[in-house]
Design an enzyme around this catalytic site. Structure first.
Site, PDB file in Angstrom:
ATOM      1  N   HIS A 136       0.842  -1.195   0.000  1.00 25.13           N
ATOM      2  CA  HIS A 136       0.000   0.000   0.000  1.00 25.13           C
ATOM      3  C   HIS A 136       0.878   1.246   0.000  1.00 25.13           C
ATOM      4  CE1 HIS A 136      -3.261  -2.751   1.251  1.00 25.13           C
ATOM      5  NE2 HIS A 136      -4.047  -1.850   0.710  1.00 25.13           N
ATOM      6  N   LYS A 140      -0.554   4.896   4.571  1.00 26.62           N
ATOM      7  CA  LYS A 140      -1.515   3.992   5.219  1.00 26.62           C
ATOM      8  C   LYS A 140      -1.105   3.750   6.668  1.00 26.62           C
ATOM      9  CE  LYS A 140      -3.988  -0.354   4.540  1.00 26.62           C
ATOM     10  NZ  LYS A 140      -5.302   0.311   4.631  1.00 26.62           N
TER      11      LYS A 140
END
Length: 245
Positions: A136, A140
């Site tokens: 990600h 995040k």
């Protein structure tokens, strides 16, 4: 369908807002964001108008206030955030006795399909080693991703004795019961999840890669259309897939 969008000034909120405004069958009744930016209301309680569903793309810390508002107004709710604590999950389950709630760690129907495939593969190859790798963007907060946990728990359904190891960080041989989860945080990565199963003589790789975060916005809008027709309860992407098949 008339929608309230909470977290409307965030990255995902802006994408959802744009999609709503581009569709003739959807009306943005209220855009809400704690920042008050981009012509948003600062608090959900500031909106008392008509709506058919509430979509949340804010932060899991807002879970309780979100549930209180939705229950008070008897509004179907789509929770599109991850990282909920056990207390917050319990609150969602309790609120589900009063209103319909769509709660999924990932808003992609393809991820729900991937979870099913992963469980089936784990069942067909009970002795295979299994590792999950997720990637990600570097902003995040939760590790591992809610989607990685969703996939791991689906596999555990086929392997009840399995254990989760989050980021192997000590010396020692992996056990046959272990499902390893590895989290990478890189640049502006939209999100990728890979499940690797190895029997020692062959390797099976199942992978989903998000190329544009708009897919999660599209999934949330599909979830809103689905949940608005359901009785009280807590529903997942798997439930929506079953309804479509």
């Amino acid at each position: 369908m008339r929608l309230i969008l909470n977290g409307a000034a965030g990255h995902m909120g802006r994408i959802v807002r744009r999609l709503i405004e581009d569709r003739e069958d959807l009306i943005l009744s209220a855009a809400v964001d704690v920042s008050g930016a981009e012509d948003c209301l600062s608090h959900l309680e500031d909106f008392t108008g008509d709506a058919d569903c509430l979509i949340d793309f804010s932060h899991h810390a807002a879970t309780q206030s979100l549930l209180d508002y939705a229950c008070r107004r008897n509004l179907p709710l789509v929770i599109a955030t991850t990282g909920q604590t056990e207390f917050e999950r319990a609150a969602i389950a309790e609120a589900g006795s009063r209103i319909p709630i769509f709660f999924s760690a990932n808003m992609s129907p393809a991820i729900a399909m991937l979870a099913r495939m992963a469980a089936q593969a784990a069942k067909l190859f009970p002795d295979a080693d299994i590792e999950i790798v997720e990637r990600h963007h570097n902003r995040k907060l939760d590790v591992p991703s809610g989607t990685a946990l969703l996939l791991a728990k689906s596999i555990q359904g086929a392997r009840p004795d399995s254990t989760l190891v989050i980021g192997r960080h000590e010396n020692g041989r992996r056990t046959k019961q272990e499902i390893g989860i590895h989290s990478l945080r890189l640049g502006n990565e939209a999100g990728a999840h890979e499940i690797i199963l190895s029997t020692g003589t062959q390797t099976i790789t199942l992978k989903h890669e998000a190329e544009d975060r708009a897919l999660f916005a599209e999934g949330a809008l599909a979830a809103a259309a689905y949940i608005a027709r359901q009785p009280a309860g807590v529903y997942s992407m798997q439930d929506m897939l079953d309804a479509d098949t």
